[in-house]
Design an enzyme around this catalytic site. Structure first.
Site, PDB file in Angstrom:
ATOM      1  CE  LYS A 161      -4.507  11.880 -10.973  1.00 24.93           C
ATOM      2  NZ  LYS A 161      -3.523  10.568 -10.923  1.00 24.93           N
TER       3      LYS A 161
ATOM      4  CG  ASP B 117      -1.964   1.130   1.132  1.00 25.85           C
ATOM      5  OD1 ASP B 117      -1.851   2.051   0.612  1.00 25.85           O
ATOM      6  OD2 ASP B 117      -3.107   0.869   1.956  1.00 25.85           O
TER       7      ASP B 117
ATOM      8  CE1 TYR C 171      -8.307  11.240 -10.024  1.00 17.97           C
ATOM      9  CE2 TYR C 171      -9.578  12.804 -11.627  1.00 17.97           C
ATOM     10  CZ  TYR C 171      -8.701  11.959 -11.565  1.00 17.97           C
ATOM     11  OH  TYR C 171      -8.050  11.244 -12.421  1.00 17.97           O
TER      12      TYR C 171
ATOM     13  CB  ALA D  54      -7.151  20.083  -6.056  1.00 18.58           C
TER      14      ALA D  54
ATOM     15  CG  ASN E 202      -0.644   4.269 -13.345  1.00 17.08           C
ATOM     16  OD1 ASN E 202      -1.466   4.691 -14.214  1.00 17.08           O
ATOM     17  ND2 ASN E 202      -1.208   2.909 -12.943  1.00 17.08           N
TER      18      ASN E 202
HETATM   19  N1  LIG Z   1      -9.072   5.819 -16.362  1.00 19.45           N
HETATM   20  C1  LIG Z   1      -9.339   7.122 -16.500  1.00 19.45           C
HETATM   21  O1  LIG Z   1     -10.327   7.526 -17.062  1.00 19.45           O
HETATM   22  C2  LIG Z   1      -8.412   8.144 -16.145  1.00 19.45           C
HETATM   23  C3  LIG Z   1      -8.237   9.585 -16.300  1.00 19.45           C
HETATM   24  C4  LIG Z   1      -7.355  10.323 -16.139  1.00 19.45           C
HETATM   25  C5  LIG Z   1      -6.370   9.865 -15.133  1.00 19.45           C
HETATM   26  N2  LIG Z   1      -6.343   8.536 -14.500  1.00 19.45           N
HETATM   27  C6  LIG Z   1      -5.464   8.117 -13.705  1.00 19.45           C
HETATM   28  O2  LIG Z   1      -4.639   7.173 -14.359  1.00 19.45           O
HETATM   29  C7  LIG Z   1      -4.047   6.548 -13.298  1.00 19.45           C
HETATM   30  C8  LIG Z   1      -4.356   4.838 -13.283  1.00 19.45           C
HETATM   31  O3  LIG Z   1      -5.805   4.732 -13.190  1.00 19.45           O
HETATM   32  P1  LIG Z   1      -6.596   3.845 -13.970  1.00 19.45           P
HETATM   33  O4  LIG Z   1      -7.524   4.555 -14.994  1.00 19.45           O
HETATM   34  O5  LIG Z   1      -5.627   2.697 -14.697  1.00 19.45           O
HETATM   35  O6  LIG Z   1      -7.396   3.031 -12.852  1.00 19.45           O
HETATM   36  P2  LIG Z   1      -7.516   1.657 -11.836  1.00 19.45           P
HETATM   37  O7  LIG Z   1      -7.575   0.507 -12.892  1.00 19.45           O
HETATM   38  O8  LIG Z   1      -8.118   1.961 -10.767  1.00 19.45           O
HETATM   39  O9  LIG Z   1      -5.936   1.754 -11.355  1.00 19.45           O
HETATM   40  C9  LIG Z   1      -5.191   2.297 -10.380  1.00 19.45           C
HETATM   41  C10 LIG Z   1      -4.243   1.125  -9.707  1.00 19.45           C
HETATM   42  O10 LIG Z   1      -3.627   2.004  -8.632  1.00 19.45           O
HETATM   43  C11 LIG Z   1      -3.665   0.943  -7.663  1.00 19.45           C
HETATM   44  N3  LIG Z   1      -3.887   1.524  -6.284  1.00 19.45           N
HETATM   45  C12 LIG Z   1      -4.740   2.090  -5.596  1.00 19.45           C
HETATM   46  N4  LIG Z   1      -4.576   2.468  -4.555  1.00 19.45           N
HETATM   47  C13 LIG Z   1      -3.364   1.949  -4.349  1.00 19.45           C
HETATM   48  C14 LIG Z   1      -2.599   1.957  -2.961  1.00 19.45           C
HETATM   49  N5  LIG Z   1      -3.014   2.751  -1.934  1.00 19.45           N
HETATM   50  N6  LIG Z   1      -1.245   1.606  -2.939  1.00 19.45           N
HETATM   51  C15 LIG Z   1      -0.623   0.846  -4.145  1.00 19.45           C
HETATM   52  N7  LIG Z   1      -1.658   0.836  -5.287  1.00 19.45           N
HETATM   53  C16 LIG Z   1      -2.809   1.530  -5.109  1.00 19.45           C
HETATM   54  C17 LIG Z   1      -4.800  -0.078  -7.675  1.00 19.45           C
HETATM   55  O11 LIG Z   1      -4.398  -1.261  -7.276  1.00 19.45           O
HETATM   56  P3  LIG Z   1      -4.765  -1.917  -6.043  1.00 19.45           P
HETATM   57  O12 LIG Z   1      -6.502  -1.629  -5.913  1.00 19.45           O
HETATM   58  O13 LIG Z   1      -4.621  -3.351  -6.099  1.00 19.45           O
HETATM   59  O14 LIG Z   1      -3.782  -1.142  -4.846  1.00 19.45           O
HETATM   60  C18 LIG Z   1      -5.049   0.068  -9.308  1.00 19.45           C
HETATM   61  O15 LIG Z   1      -3.985  -0.985  -9.966  1.00 19.45           O
HETATM   62  C19 LIG Z   1      -4.636   7.042 -11.815  1.00 19.45           C
HETATM   63  O16 LIG Z   1      -3.616   7.886 -11.453  1.00 19.45           O
HETATM   64  C20 LIG Z   1      -5.792   7.952 -12.642  1.00 19.45           C
HETATM   65  O17 LIG Z   1      -6.089   8.762 -11.643  1.00 19.45           O
HETATM   66  C21 LIG Z   1      -7.358   7.710 -14.960  1.00 19.45           C
END
Ligand SMILES: NC(=O)c1ccc[n+]([C@@H]2O[C@H](COP(=O)([O-])OP(=O)(O)OC[C@H]3O[C@@H](n4cnc5c(N)ncnc54)[C@H](OP(=O)(O)O)[C@@H]3O)[C@@H](O)[C@H]2O)c1
Length: 248
Positions: free
Chosen positions: A153, A58, A149, A151, A85
């Site tokens: 980013k 974590d 959220y 803010a 990420n």
């Molecule tokens: N998808 C979108 O539309 C979008 C748009 C803009 C930006 N983003 C950004 O892209 C990045 C990746 O997100 P995603 O879209 O691929 O979503 P996602 O599938 O929810 O991936 C987020 C990952 O972060 C891990 N995570 C969450 N809390 C954690 C913690 N406390 N410690 C370690 N790992 C943790 C999660 O794994 P575990 O739960 O196993 O820990 C998960 O694999 C994020 O920063 C998100 O804000 C996404």
């Protein structure tokens, strides 16, 4: 892009953009350490990719940053790329804002990448390596109903620019990818019911000029381009990848 001989840490590697990024780096010749909380999800990312090692942990727990960098260095002796990420989103209108809700978002989206970048820095300096932070279109565009959220980013984008200047003399480049709405587990992980997730996805797709949400693989490709050792003169930049959403 050829990352042969390079080593990479990707956080949030158990799903979505992080999983696609870990696999693409491995396909490009890198050795990759994938980090996230769910061991089973990380294992699935690594399945069929022997160059991917995993470390369940974590990132909101301060000691995890040191554990992760120590593991990469003890395995491979060097660190070339850190991809911050892991992140989470949260609907939290101002009227419903709580201290706990703000702390949750900032612990993961701002503090965790800061501590991991700091722990990785001695090794990145040595390798003249690079950091890629994952922001969002909403890091520089308002998101009504999810201001904290957005803010968090925005903070990550400003850390990107500031670290870029702070570390430039040491040859460490720092950039960010700011994806728009991308297929992943993010909306479900935010605790929204499936009907709300489906509605948000339809609304988002209809507002994006290119007419659809992005894929994790599209985001991963640009993370590799930002990290590419051949991209020698790019630092402090935020690349928006969102089908034109930011312009609307
Ligand atoms: N998808 C979108 O539309 C979008 C748009 C803009 C930006 N983003 C950004 O892209 C990045 C990746 O997100 P995603 O879209 O691929 O979503 P996602 O599938 O929810 O991936 C987020 C990952 O972060 C891990 N995570 C969450 N809390 C954690 C913690 N406390 N410690 C370690 N790992 C943790 C999660 O794994 P575990 O739960 O196993 O820990 C998960 O694999 C994020 O920063 C998100 O804000 C996404």
């Amino acid at each position: 892009m050829d990352f042969t001989g390079r080593t990479v840490i990707v956080t949030g590697a158990g799903s979505g953009i992080g999983r696609a990024t870990a696999r693409l780096f491995a396909d490009a010749g890198a050795r990759v350490l994938g980090v996230g909380r769910r061991a089973d999800a990380l294992k699935e990312t690594a399945a069929g990719h022997p160059a991917i090692a995993v470390h369940p942990g974590d990132l909101r727990v301060p000691g995890t940053a040191r554990e992760v960098t120590d593991m990469a260095i003890s395995r491979w002796g060097r660190l070339d790329v850190l991809v911050n990420n892991a992140g989470a989103t949260k609907m939290m209108p101002l009227a419903e804002t709580t201290a706990e809700g703000i702390a949750d978002l900032f612990d993961l989206n701002v503090t965790a990448p800061s501590l991991l970048s700091s722990a990785a820095l001695p090794h990145l300096r040595q390798a003249k390596g690079t950091i890629v932070n994952v922001s969002s279109t909403y890091g520089h565009r308002p998101l009504p109903g999810a201001a904290h959220y957005a803010a968090s980013k925005a903070a990550l984008e400003h850390l990107t620019r500031t670290w870029a200047v702070e570390l430039a003399a040491e040859g460490v480049r720092v950039n960010a990818l700011a994806p728009g709405p991308t297929e992943s587990e993010a909306l479900t992980a935010a605790g929204l019911p499936q009907s709300a997730v489906d509605q948000i996805k339809r609304d988002e797709a209809s507002r994006i000029p290119l007419g659809r949400r992005g894929t994790p693989e599209e985001a991963a490709t640009w993370i590799l381009r930002l990290a590419d050792p051949g991209t020698t003169w790019l630092t402090g930049q935020i690349l928006t990848l969102d089908g034109g959403l930011e312009l609307t």
